[in-house]
Design a protein around this motif. Sequence first.
Motif, short mmCIF file in Angstrom:
data_model
loop_
_atom_site.label_atom_id
_atom_site.label_comp_id
_atom_site.label_asym_id
_atom_site.label_seq_id
_atom_site.Cartn_x
_atom_site.Cartn_y
_atom_site.Cartn_z
N VAL A 84 0.85 -1.19 0.00
CA VAL A 84 0.00 0.00 0.00
C VAL A 84 0.89 1.24 0.00
O VAL A 84 1.82 1.33 0.79
N THR B 201 -1.54 8.48 3.06
CA THR B 201 -2.72 7.65 2.79
C THR B 201 -3.17 7.04 4.12
O THR B 201 -2.41 7.06 5.09
N PRO B 202 -4.37 6.47 4.17
CA PRO B 202 -4.75 5.80 5.42
C PRO B 202 -3.86 4.57 5.67
O PRO B 202 -3.49 3.88 4.72
N PHE C 76 2.38 -7.90 6.21
CA PHE C 76 3.55 -8.25 5.41
C PHE C 76 4.54 -7.09 5.48
O PHE C 76 4.13 -5.94 5.66
N ALA C 77 5.80 -7.38 5.32
CA ALA C 77 6.79 -6.31 5.25
C ALA C 77 7.83 -6.69 4.21
O ALA C 77 8.56 -7.67 4.38
N LYS D 75 8.17 -4.13 12.92
CA LYS D 75 6.75 -4.04 12.57
C LYS D 75 5.95 -5.14 13.29
O LYS D 75 4.81 -4.92 13.73
N1 CTP Z 1 -0.01 -1.18 5.09
C1 CTP Z 1 -1.28 -0.68 5.24
N2 CTP Z 1 -1.55 0.61 4.91
C2 CTP Z 1 -0.59 1.43 4.46
C3 CTP Z 1 0.74 0.94 4.32
C4 CTP Z 1 0.99 -0.38 4.64
O1 CTP Z 1 -2.15 -1.42 5.68
N3 CTP Z 1 -0.88 2.68 4.14
C5 CTP Z 1 0.25 -2.58 5.46
C6 CTP Z 1 0.82 -3.45 4.35
O2 CTP Z 1 -0.20 -4.10 3.62
C7 CTP Z 1 1.66 -4.45 5.13
C8 CTP Z 1 2.09 -3.69 6.36
O3 CTP Z 1 1.21 -2.58 6.47
O4 CTP Z 1 0.90 -5.55 5.56
C9 CTP Z 1 3.50 -3.17 6.33
O5 CTP Z 1 3.69 -2.39 5.16
P1 CTP Z 1 5.00 -1.52 4.99
O6 CTP Z 1 4.86 -0.64 3.82
O7 CTP Z 1 6.17 -2.42 5.10
O8 CTP Z 1 4.90 -0.71 6.36
P2 CTP Z 1 5.13 0.75 6.75
O9 CTP Z 1 4.61 0.90 8.15
O10 CTP Z 1 4.57 1.66 5.71
O11 CTP Z 1 6.70 0.80 6.85
P3 CTP Z 1 7.82 1.50 5.97
O12 CTP Z 1 8.25 2.63 6.81
O13 CTP Z 1 8.86 0.43 5.83
O14 CTP Z 1 7.20 1.92 4.67
#
Ligand code: CTP
Length: 393
Positions: free
Chosen positions: A271, A298-299, A317-318, A330
């Motif tokens: 996302v 985004t949300p 997932f990450a 996470k």
């Molecule tokens: N996710 C979500 N909504 C978002 C971004 C991410 O629900 N706006 C979910 C993804 O589907 C995934 C998890 O959060 O299951 C981790 O996504 P990731 O992009 O790795 O996490 P972030 O917290 O955005 O970390 P980063 O700082 O690494 O981008």
Amino acid sequence: MLTGRNIVLGVSGGVAAYKAAYLARRLVEAGAAVRCVMTESAGQFIGAQTLAAVTGEHPVEGFWDEPEVSPHTDLGHWADAMIIAPATAATIAKLAAGLSDNALIATALATESPIVLAPAMHTEMWNNAATQRNVALLSADGVTIVGPDRGALAGGDVGPGRMIEPEEIVAALSRILEGDLDGIRVMVTAGGTREAIDPVRYIGNRSSGKMGNAVALEAASRGAQVTLITTAPAPDALGIEVIAVETAQEMADQTWSRATAADVVVMAAAVADFRPQVAGEEKMRRADGMPHLELEPTPDILAGLAGMEDRPFLVGFAAEAGSLDGALHKATTKGVDLLVGNDVSRPGSGFATDTNEVTIYTSDGAAEHLPLLSKREAAGLLWDRIRDMRSQG
Ligand code: CTP
């Protein structure tokens, strides 16, 4: 464990066909009624009489000279499940193309029951792009692929391509038929979101949706009721309800509004974290000069789910690059039950591959590293963990 089940065993022409009699015996011992269908070349490796002696029924060997008027449709309707073992490269290719020029493929096309397929061939043939493409197609169509293993192959070669052991084929079949996820309501998100810049362009990412599709297919094949909320092409199989979305906001709206009706939510989607504050209504022109994009968050869909009263079982997932420290963090901070981390910079583990090497974390930070597996196999092990954790309450 297969008592009263009707199983069609399709045998194609590889040296592993000699194991088909043993597999048939294991199925009979597990309580199944077994009928075989074999290709002409399978007959070079195993006698029809052997299969008849083990199953009590003469195998179907072709369309003609059979007692039934329509042997393939009879078998297809009779089957509660079909196993194709060994499945040669040719049989896999024909099935992927729907080319029913023998009774085995015709039976596979004529059945609406689940199909378990155990490939067996030389390593080079297994690794060949055409074979991998066909296996991926079949997997997306809902066929369960088990194996192959590494091991001794015909002609003294050693490598991946050896048919998985009959016991493991029976175990995979039992999981499907017993439906260990029967009645569980599952929601899976998949693919990368697209955030519009203008009517032509978007901010996106490399996610292909393959891992989410594998998670959805595996759950459906094991009896779960599955809703797949996705930005990517979805498998048309096993009654999966598909909700097509494009943006993080659309995915959030669909996911949140359905979450109370789900027992398990798996957030496999990539996302976007930020989107353009304003999406231009007209295409941006080069002549207008360098655009200035103002972004806004985004949300966070997962955070919204984690904050729900009476929330479903949550899997995040990450996708990390280089180190999995971020995934561990996470797992312990996002309010999930499980978090699946993978290092997309490792060979075979990136986006758009059919394989993945993942580590499954629990919320206390305990890690289980899985080897490089097909995405479907990794999804299978993930569902085993989800099932076990839910049953422990
Ligand atoms: N996710 C979500 N909504 C978002 C971004 C991410 O629900 N706006 C979910 C993804 O589907 C995934 C998890 O959060 O299951 C981790 O996504 P990731 O992009 O790795 O996490 P972030 O917290 O955005 O970390 P980063 O700082 O690494 O981008």
